[in-house]
Scaffold this motif. Sequence first.
Motif, PDB file in Angstrom:
ATOM      1  N   PRO A 514    -127.171  20.855 -72.772  1.00 51.79           N
ATOM      2  CA  PRO A 514    -128.491  21.464 -72.540  1.00 51.79           C
ATOM      3  C   PRO A 514    -129.156  21.102 -71.208  1.00 51.79           C
ATOM      4  O   PRO A 514    -129.746  21.961 -70.552  1.00 51.79           O
ATOM      5  CB  PRO A 514    -129.331  20.956 -73.719  1.00 51.79           C
ATOM      6  CG  PRO A 514    -128.329  20.675 -74.792  1.00 51.79           C
ATOM      7  CD  PRO A 514    -127.129  20.155 -74.065  1.00 51.79           C
ATOM      8  N   ASN A 515    -129.088  19.848 -70.800  1.00 56.27           N
ATOM      9  CA  ASN A 515    -129.843  19.448 -69.616  1.00 56.27           C
ATOM     10  C   ASN A 515    -129.162  19.806 -68.294  1.00 56.27           C
ATOM     11  O   ASN A 515    -129.733  19.646 -67.228  1.00 56.27           O
ATOM     12  CB  ASN A 515    -130.109  17.939 -69.645  1.00 56.27           C
ATOM     13  CG  ASN A 515    -128.825  17.128 -69.623  1.00 56.27           C
ATOM     14  OD1 ASN A 515    -127.789  17.616 -70.045  1.00 56.27           O
ATOM     15  ND2 ASN A 515    -128.905  15.906 -69.142  1.00 56.27           N
ATOM     16  N   THR A 516    -127.893  20.321 -68.362  1.00 62.14           N
ATOM     17  CA  THR A 516    -127.190  20.698 -67.124  1.00 62.14           C
ATOM     18  C   THR A 516    -126.706  22.143 -67.121  1.00 62.14           C
ATOM     19  O   THR A 516    -126.493  22.715 -66.053  1.00 62.14           O
ATOM     20  CB  THR A 516    -125.963  19.795 -66.920  1.00 62.14           C
ATOM     21  OG1 THR A 516    -125.050  19.979 -68.007  1.00 62.14           O
ATOM     22  CG2 THR A 516    -126.374  18.324 -66.826  1.00 62.14           C
ATOM     23  N   GLY A 517    -126.512  22.724 -68.300  1.00 61.32           N
ATOM     24  CA  GLY A 517    -125.921  24.064 -68.383  1.00 61.32           C
ATOM     25  C   GLY A 517    -124.406  24.044 -68.324  1.00 61.32           C
ATOM     26  O   GLY A 517    -123.769  25.106 -68.290  1.00 61.32           O
ATOM     27  N   SER A 661    -127.030  29.355 -74.608  1.00 62.23           N
ATOM     28  CA  SER A 661    -127.892  29.007 -73.472  1.00 62.23           C
ATOM     29  C   SER A 661    -129.362  29.091 -73.856  1.00 62.23           C
ATOM     30  O   SER A 661    -130.177  28.236 -73.475  1.00 62.23           O
ATOM     31  CB  SER A 661    -127.584  29.949 -72.296  1.00 62.23           C
ATOM     32  OG  SER A 661    -128.372  29.639 -71.177  1.00 62.23           O
ATOM     33  N   ALA A 662    -129.730  30.111 -74.619  1.00 62.03           N
ATOM     34  CA  ALA A 662    -131.126  30.265 -75.037  1.00 62.03           C
ATOM     35  C   ALA A 662    -131.587  29.078 -75.878  1.00 62.03           C
ATOM     36  O   ALA A 662    -132.710  28.590 -75.728  1.00 62.03           O
ATOM     37  CB  ALA A 662    -131.291  31.569 -75.816  1.00 62.03           C
ATOM     38  N   THR A 671    -136.825  24.486 -70.751  1.00 59.32           N
ATOM     39  CA  THR A 671    -136.115  24.907 -69.537  1.00 59.32           C
ATOM     40  C   THR A 671    -134.682  25.295 -69.874  1.00 59.32           C
ATOM     41  O   THR A 671    -134.018  24.632 -70.673  1.00 59.32           O
ATOM     42  CB  THR A 671    -136.103  23.778 -68.498  1.00 59.32           C
ATOM     43  OG1 THR A 671    -137.453  23.439 -68.166  1.00 59.32           O
ATOM     44  CG2 THR A 671    -135.375  24.200 -67.239  1.00 59.32           C
ATOM     45  N   ILE A 672    -134.213  26.359 -69.230  1.00 57.93           N
ATOM     46  CA  ILE A 672    -132.822  26.787 -69.388  1.00 57.93           C
ATOM     47  C   ILE A 672    -132.122  26.667 -68.041  1.00 57.93           C
ATOM     48  O   ILE A 672    -132.583  27.227 -67.040  1.00 57.93           O
ATOM     49  CB  ILE A 672    -132.719  28.237 -69.900  1.00 57.93           C
ATOM     50  CG1 ILE A 672    -133.344  28.365 -71.291  1.00 57.93           C
ATOM     51  CG2 ILE A 672    -131.257  28.680 -69.941  1.00 57.93           C
ATOM     52  CD1 ILE A 672    -133.311  29.779 -71.836  1.00 57.93           C
ATOM     53  N   LEU A 763    -124.511  24.758 -79.412  1.00 55.15           N
ATOM     54  CA  LEU A 763    -123.246  25.364 -79.818  1.00 55.15           C
ATOM     55  C   LEU A 763    -123.492  26.660 -80.570  1.00 55.15           C
ATOM     56  O   LEU A 763    -124.218  26.685 -81.559  1.00 55.15           O
ATOM     57  CB  LEU A 763    -122.457  24.382 -80.697  1.00 55.15           C
ATOM     58  CG  LEU A 763    -121.207  24.895 -81.413  1.00 55.15           C
ATOM     59  CD1 LEU A 763    -120.192  25.429 -80.424  1.00 55.15           C
ATOM     60  CD2 LEU A 763    -120.610  23.783 -82.270  1.00 55.15           C
ATOM     61  N   ALA A 764    -122.862  27.736 -80.072  1.00 57.57           N
ATOM     62  CA  ALA A 764    -122.955  29.045 -80.739  1.00 57.57           C
ATOM     63  C   ALA A 764    -121.612  29.382 -81.370  1.00 57.57           C
ATOM     64  O   ALA A 764    -120.560  29.231 -80.737  1.00 57.57           O
ATOM     65  CB  ALA A 764    -123.346  30.126 -79.745  1.00 57.57           C
TER      66      ALA A 764
END
Length: 867
Positions: A514-517, A661-662, A671-672, A763-764
């Motif tokens: 999450p914090n880096t993408g 990502s969302a 933040t994304i 995780l999706a």
Amino acid sequence: MSAPSLKYLCPHCQKASRLPEPTPKVGKYQLTCAHCGEKVVLQFMDYRFEIVQILPSAKEETAQSYHSFKIPMPSISQSAEEPKSEKWFKGSSKPFFEKKVVWEKEPKKQSSKFQTNPFRLSRRQPSTKKNTSPFSYLKVAFAITSLFLFLFIVSFSYFVAGVLVTKKEVPIYLESLSKNIPTKILDRNGQVVSEIFQKRTSTLRLQDYPEDMISILLNIEDQKFFFHGGIDYSAILRAFFKNIINLSYKQGASTITQQLARIILDDRRKSLNRKWREAQLAFALESVLTKEQILETYMNHVYLGHGAFGFGEGIKFYFQKNPMELSKEEMVLLASLPSAPNKYSPLKNPEDSYTRVRAILNMFRNRGIYPNLDRDKFVSFYHNLSTRSPNETVFGSRHDIAPYVTEHVRAILSSLEGEKNIYESGGYTVETTLDKNAQELIGPIVREYLSKSKRSGKIQKKRVRLKPESPMDLAFRQRMEEISLLNEFVWNPDQLEGDKDQSIVQAAIVGIQPNTGQVLFLHGGDEFNSSNQFNRATQMRRQTGSSIKAVLYASAIDSGSIHAGMKILDAPLYYRGGGGKEWAPENLGGSFDGEISLRTALVKSKNTAAVQVAERLGSSGIEKYFTKFFFPNESEKKNRFRGDLSLALGTLEISPLEMASAFTSFVNQGTIKRPYLIQRIKNAKGNVLYEVGASDEFKLKLPEERQVIRPDTAEVMVSLLRDSGRASGVRNGGYVGDLIGKTGTTNDYKDAWFVGARPDISLAVWVGYDNPKFGMGASGLGGAVAAPLWGEIMAIIDKKSILPKIQFSAPVYAKAYKVCTITGKQALASCPSTQELYLSDYPPDGPCTEDHKSVSSEPKDLMKGLY
């Protein structure tokens, strides 16, 4: 004393005859050959003669400087001094003498050579072709030597000139070796995840090989490697004599430098021209590279059979080990291969291979090195290798733990290099954000899970629509065709009809930090092959079902349209649109619960509540927030966004990557970060071709970073989605940790979703069939199919401690209020209450005003009067 009978060989006609008798004891005499009539002058010494002059053949020539007389031939009974009648010569075929006086008396002193060896002259066979002077031999020898010296100087000069030219070409030759070197895809820790290649070539450094491996190889192939300048002349002579003695080719003499030159030239013809060029290149390599560089290059490119080039690939193919794990016996077996990899292959020709190994062991014993090698271990090797096919190659043994990642990288490389063939160029190093330990788990987990779900009947292939293709079907086909053209793979729509194969249920998995993408792992579907290259994790867009409600609720809370403690009515809703069409959102199962809390509405995934939230947010609010979450690019928004209320139920098509990502916004203070997988790409020379930054790797048309909701909104959503995640079904997959998450199921059970997150991962998971004409049956719910798979993946990751698990932190920005569970307002002391988080500038609506003591214990029939 009687003179010895001598033979005479005429220098003119080369015919032999006996000399007439008596033979003169001493003096010079002219002799006329009885066969050809030609004349010579003889020098007699003690009855022995020597030809001292060959006279011209002109018969009319008269002897002007000599007094001649006839010497009659004596009879046997006569002495040598008695004359004989001249008539004896008439009609005779024997030769005769004509004495030509030079000295009337005998020489006072004879030459010492006649005294020491009086018979030497009689043994000589004079020839008109030879000059009797010793200087003539020296002249011939000098001429021949001069010719050879001249040819040697010319050849050496030509050779040296060729070496100088070749020396300049060495960098080009070395660059050519990088062609077809595998492109290595590395994970975040530098471990190899996958490779892209048409030819398997090793890329190890010399220090990556054990010292014993190098020592054994040099003792077998080139014992004097560190002492010669490219060619071992003593080895050449030794091999030459051995091959002559055996009358066959028994031993070669090529040094490792020469073998490397042969590899570079890639010319196996047995010709002097090839040997010449090979020697020139060997000297050039020695002048440009260090011995260590030559040895490293050789060890990485020598062919070891079965498609393996270099010892690094050979070690993996034959023993499935790292170099440092090899035993000395395994090193010997590998080092026996370079001279004839096919002949000595332990898979193809184990008997020849073992004969070669025994010869090497005998050689080692004679040299007094490696005395403790175990012959029984070699027998064990051959026994183990006998179970493998002799036709096996490195291509057949390839195991790719991330095939969809590999294809994604290949597409990126092709786009960077344009017309350049990335396989021929080769040698790229692709540094990714993947975690290899997590990535290698995903494929097996998914395959086993889907197989088990089909066997149990949880997933069934059901045709859900028999009418002609709907706009959704046409859009799906168009999307698939666009992607197949973009990514150069063949999409076969007939395969998706599904009547031929009941097993093509797919699953898409993508995990993001999450914090880096950064993408931690990715799985695009069933087994990757020529007919299944569609990456569903990044390229597929499907309706999301209720999983989109997390985004909808977050948008409404962020705008102040709703708050966590409010009550909402779960009751049937009817909407009349244009043309008199009616739309009534339905809850799963068709039940309605009346007035419930927003938290309960989200946990139970109430569609009626979601539509009411969308109404409160309004069309402008919906557009505003969905633009921030998914469609910052105007053209993308125009193509994909629809602002009607059905959006609240997940009718927009979104990719699993976009959904994961969302959800990062909820655990990353709103933040994304734009997702990315490739950090850096270097070519074979080490030049950086690609680096993360301004590049939009997945073509999402998103900025690097965007704030989609406030930090306090994110904290509120974490609070709400924790209950939703716990109630989702992840526990059925074995997961026991904390999480946030939301399930999703689309009409006719065509799509099953679960998107969950923790501070360390978002995780999706999507499960379904490619063709929207097919669903998974009544059990194909997000909570029954997708959530357990999510739970199984994360349970194993946690069990193996693959990711650094981060706990949810206490709220910092949002404020906690006690809320009346009956009215949803700020609770008083007498109110049954629960605690909810609110935005800092959006507190509860006010204190509860109801007197709960007088309220009947009977629940309100909120549904009464609604129909």
